[in-house]
Design an enzyme around this catalytic site. Structure first.
Site, PDB file in Angstrom:
ATOM      1  N   HIS A 306       0.843  -1.190   0.000  1.00 37.82           N
ATOM      2  CA  HIS A 306       0.000   0.000   0.000  1.00 37.82           C
ATOM      3  C   HIS A 306       0.878   1.240   0.000  1.00 37.82           C
ATOM      4  O   HIS A 306       1.937   1.243   0.623  1.00 37.82           O
ATOM      5  CB  HIS A 306      -0.897   0.005   1.251  1.00 37.82           C
ATOM      6  N   ASP A 363      -7.903  -5.582  -0.047  1.00 38.31           N
ATOM      7  CA  ASP A 363      -8.384  -6.437  -1.133  1.00 38.31           C
ATOM      8  C   ASP A 363      -7.977  -7.900  -0.989  1.00 38.31           C
ATOM      9  O   ASP A 363      -8.416  -8.743  -1.755  1.00 38.31           O
ATOM     10  CB  ASP A 363      -7.857  -5.915  -2.482  1.00 38.31           C
TER      11      ASP A 363
HETATM   12  N1  CMC Z   1       4.071  -7.513  -4.717  1.00 39.68           N
HETATM   13  C1  CMC Z   1       5.412  -7.497  -4.881  1.00 39.68           C
HETATM   14  N2  CMC Z   1       6.176  -6.394  -4.731  1.00 39.68           N
HETATM   15  C2  CMC Z   1       5.557  -5.269  -4.401  1.00 39.68           C
HETATM   16  C3  CMC Z   1       4.170  -5.214  -4.203  1.00 39.68           C
HETATM   17  C4  CMC Z   1       3.421  -6.402  -4.367  1.00 39.68           C
HETATM   18  N3  CMC Z   1       2.089  -6.410  -4.197  1.00 39.68           N
HETATM   19  N4  CMC Z   1       3.809  -3.954  -3.875  1.00 39.68           N
HETATM   20  C5  CMC Z   1       4.936  -3.239  -3.878  1.00 39.68           C
HETATM   21  N5  CMC Z   1       6.008  -4.035  -4.189  1.00 39.68           N
HETATM   22  C6  CMC Z   1       7.421  -3.660  -4.232  1.00 39.68           C
HETATM   23  C7  CMC Z   1       7.758  -2.922  -5.503  1.00 39.68           C
HETATM   24  O1  CMC Z   1       8.199  -3.794  -6.509  1.00 39.68           O
HETATM   25  C8  CMC Z   1       8.832  -1.984  -5.036  1.00 39.68           C
HETATM   26  O2  CMC Z   1      10.024  -2.728  -4.896  1.00 39.68           O
HETATM   27  P1  CMC Z   1      11.451  -2.052  -5.251  1.00 39.68           P
HETATM   28  O3  CMC Z   1      11.620  -0.949  -4.261  1.00 39.68           O
HETATM   29  O4  CMC Z   1      12.431  -3.150  -5.118  1.00 39.68           O
HETATM   30  O5  CMC Z   1      11.339  -1.541  -6.659  1.00 39.68           O
HETATM   31  C9  CMC Z   1       8.387  -1.585  -3.631  1.00 39.68           C
HETATM   32  O6  CMC Z   1       7.614  -2.700  -3.179  1.00 39.68           O
HETATM   33  C10 CMC Z   1       7.536  -0.324  -3.586  1.00 39.68           C
HETATM   34  O7  CMC Z   1       6.468  -0.490  -4.504  1.00 39.68           O
HETATM   35  P2  CMC Z   1       5.810   0.700  -5.305  1.00 39.68           P
HETATM   36  O8  CMC Z   1       5.135   0.153  -6.515  1.00 39.68           O
HETATM   37  O9  CMC Z   1       6.810   1.799  -5.517  1.00 39.68           O
HETATM   38  O10 CMC Z   1       4.731   1.200  -4.247  1.00 39.68           O
HETATM   39  P3  CMC Z   1       3.516   2.147  -4.555  1.00 39.68           P
HETATM   40  O11 CMC Z   1       3.253   2.876  -3.316  1.00 39.68           O
HETATM   41  O12 CMC Z   1       3.758   2.948  -5.792  1.00 39.68           O
HETATM   42  O13 CMC Z   1       2.330   1.136  -4.902  1.00 39.68           O
HETATM   43  C11 CMC Z   1       0.565  -0.395  -4.661  1.00 39.68           C
HETATM   44  C12 CMC Z   1       1.358   0.749  -4.006  1.00 39.68           C
HETATM   45  C13 CMC Z   1      -0.667  -0.669  -3.802  1.00 39.68           C
HETATM   46  C14 CMC Z   1       0.085   0.030  -6.033  1.00 39.68           C
HETATM   47  C15 CMC Z   1       1.482  -1.650  -4.743  1.00 39.68           C
HETATM   48  O14 CMC Z   1       1.839  -2.085  -3.447  1.00 39.68           O
HETATM   49  C16 CMC Z   1       0.836  -2.775  -5.532  1.00 39.68           C
HETATM   50  O15 CMC Z   1       0.951  -2.822  -6.743  1.00 39.68           O
HETATM   51  N6  CMC Z   1       0.105  -3.729  -4.845  1.00 39.68           N
HETATM   52  C17 CMC Z   1      -0.629  -4.768  -5.531  1.00 39.68           C
HETATM   53  C18 CMC Z   1      -1.957  -4.207  -6.030  1.00 39.68           C
HETATM   54  C19 CMC Z   1      -2.929  -4.003  -4.896  1.00 39.68           C
HETATM   55  O16 CMC Z   1      -3.123  -4.867  -4.040  1.00 39.68           O
HETATM   56  N7  CMC Z   1      -3.617  -2.843  -4.908  1.00 39.68           N
HETATM   57  C20 CMC Z   1      -4.632  -2.504  -3.903  1.00 39.68           C
HETATM   58  C21 CMC Z   1      -4.173  -1.411  -2.981  1.00 39.68           C
HETATM   59  S1  CMC Z   1      -5.195  -1.192  -1.524  1.00 39.68           S
HETATM   60  C22 CMC Z   1      -6.768  -0.775  -2.044  1.00 39.68           C
HETATM   61  C23 CMC Z   1      -6.880   0.297  -3.061  1.00 39.68           C
HETATM   62  O17 CMC Z   1      -6.138   1.273  -3.112  1.00 39.68           O
HETATM   63  O18 CMC Z   1      -7.791   0.202  -3.869  1.00 39.68           O
END
Ligand code: CMC
Length: 434
Positions: A306, A363
């Site tokens: 998140h 989720d």
């Molecule tokens: N699985 C594997 N690695 C992950 C995940 C994941 N679900 N989420 C983040 N990471 C890693 C990412 O690869 C990155 O690693 P590195 O620093 O080595 O490059 C690090 O963690 C930070 O990730 P980010 O993409 O920069 O984080 P963000 O804040 O931009 O994204 C997020 C947040 C929710 C989009 C992301 O965690 C994600 O894609 N999660 C899976 C999709 C998901 O479950 N979304 C629902 C969110 S909660 C409800 C809502 O908002 O609707």
């Protein structure tokens, strides 16, 4: 001027006001930076930008705290109903008994959709995703209430709000009924908000339908937990679209489109697909976790991570507990729940997830509950939208009623070509041939 930050961009120091929120969050107010210095701030994905001041929802992502209007999510989940929580978000205070009764009454009185609107469902192919139908129908609803199209002239915004909160259930349930070829069921206003929705989803005219109180309670909980989450992607979209003095129907339709994405509300559907895939392909959980950790695989563990929570998402904790209760009550042993639990256990013990502070989010388990209730996977994000509606509405109203609101309009740093002059196509082609 109160507390300030000093910034020196080469032409001597300037002072920028520091804004402090009621929970001691601090921000440097840069709104006059460009007029004072010619500089803008660059913050892709708004990782570090507060787009507004807001009194609706507080999140402390480090501590895993979520509060609506000051009330902890755990207390609302335990004691409130979705309708009462919606009132709280929209009006800022919990209702008195009379206010709650009036609000419920208004919601009940506006539960049906215009008969002409039913024909619109016929225009969609059976392959239509219900999110496409929902966003089209929410925007279309505006055509039945032309007096509400200009938000500066809508004399009864609260009625518009109640119409939307109430009718969204029929629109969602009809999208489902259409996809399975069953007749639409009219609302039954003696039922609760959630009971009425379940009835429109699952009843058929051929036999009586009795709402299961445990399912009703579980749905109520899920909707409360989804009701607001401050400036997330869809809420920011609603506010941005609304800042152009766009009506509530269109602003919400835009929010629904934003929610659809799999990194946002669409994640609940993506989680189920991922669990199915692991189950059907008989993939070992540890092996799947290795795939997720492999940067070349482009696989993310859906329902994990998140932007704001760097600790347990408090909603996920509540959902996990309720998920066990619901499945027990329904006598369901879902192998996907077992896979989800094993994934969670493996991820939380793995350094990759520990280092990045990745925990299950809202989720991760919600889809298993929806599935147990009989809600099909492609309706999961629609359920999220029904839950999020009061939050979007509260933010739209907060923005509309704030005298300082101006149209949202970010700046950019241009990185394209410098000035060049037009060359007629013949000369361009000739130049290429030589
Ligand atoms: N699985 C594997 N690695 C992950 C995940 C994941 N679900 N989420 C983040 N990471 C890693 C990412 O690869 C990155 O690693 P590195 O620093 O080595 O490059 C690090 O963690 C930070 O990730 P980010 O993409 O920069 O984080 P963000 O804040 O931009 O994204 C997020 C947040 C929710 C989009 C992301 O965690 C994600 O894609 N999660 C899976 C999709 C998901 O479950 N979304 C629902 C969110 S909660 C409800 C809502 O908002 O609707």
């Amino acid at each position: 001027m109160g507390e300030t930050a000093v910034l020196d961009l080469g032409n001597g120091p300037i002072r920028l006001p520091i804004i402090t929120g009621t929970e001691s969050e601090r921000a440097v107010d840069v709104r006059n930076l460009r007029s004072q210095t010619g500089f803008v701030t660059l913050d892709p994905a708004y990782v570090n930008t507060a787009s507004t001041e807001s009194s609706i929802t507080f999140i402390d992502g480090e501590k895993g705290i979520l509060r609506y209007r000051g009330y902890p999510i755990e207390e609302l989940a335990e004691n409130s109903t979705f309708v009462e929580t919606a009132y709280l978000l929209i009006h800022g205070e919990l209702p008195t008994a009379q206010q709650l009764q009036d609000f419920r009454h208004t919601l009940s009185r506006h539960s049906m959709i215009h008969e002409d609107m039913k024909h619109f469902f016929d225009g969609f192919p059976v392959t239509a995703h219900p999110m496409a139908i929902l966003c089209a129908m929410i925007a279309t609803l505006s055509s039945f209430y032309p007096e509400a199209i200009d938000p500066t002239k809508d004399e009864d915004t609260q009625l518009t709000v109640c119409r939307l909160l109430s009718k969204v259930r029929a629109l969602a349930a009809y999208a489902y009924k259409k996809s399975i070829g069953q007749p639409f069921m009219y609302p039954r206003n003696e039922l609760s908000y959630c009971g009425n929705f379940l009835q429109m989803m699952f009843a058929v005219p051929a036999e009586p339908y009795v709402v299961d109180p445990v399912v009703e309670k579980a749905l109520n909980l899920l909707l409360i937990l989804h009701a607001d989450h401050e400036q997330n992607c869809s809420t920011s979209t609603v506010r941005l679209v609304g800042s152009a003095q766009t009506n509530l129907f269109a602003s919400l339709a835009a929010g629904i489109c934003a929610l659809w994405g799999s990194l946002h509300g669409g994640a609940n559907q993506a989680v189920l697909h991922q669990l199915h895939y692991i189950h059907d392909q008989k993939i070992d959980v540890k092996k799947f976790i290795s795939m997720v950790k492999d940067k070349n695989s482009n696989v993310r563990l859906m329902g994990f991570g998140h932007r704001v929570y760097k600790n347990f998402d408090p909603r996920a904790k509540l959902i996990k507990r309720s998920c066990d209760e619901l499945l027990d009550h329904l006598g369901i042993r879902d192998p996907l729940l077992e896979i989800a639990k094993s994934l969670e256990e493996a991820a939380l013990a793995d350094q990759f997830f520990v280092d990045r502070k990745l925990y299950p989010n809202v989720d991760f388990y919600s889809g298993i509950m929806y599935r147990a209730m009989g809600i099909p996977t492609n309706m999961f994000t629609v359920m999220f939208a029904i839950g999020r509606l009061p939050g979007w509405i509260a933010h739209w109203l907060e923005m509309k009623n704030d005298p300082e609101t101006r149209i949202g309009r970010p700046r950019q740093i241009y990185t394209g070509a410098n000035l060049r002059h037009y060359v007629p196509v013949r000369e361009r082609t000739a130049a290429l041939q030589h």
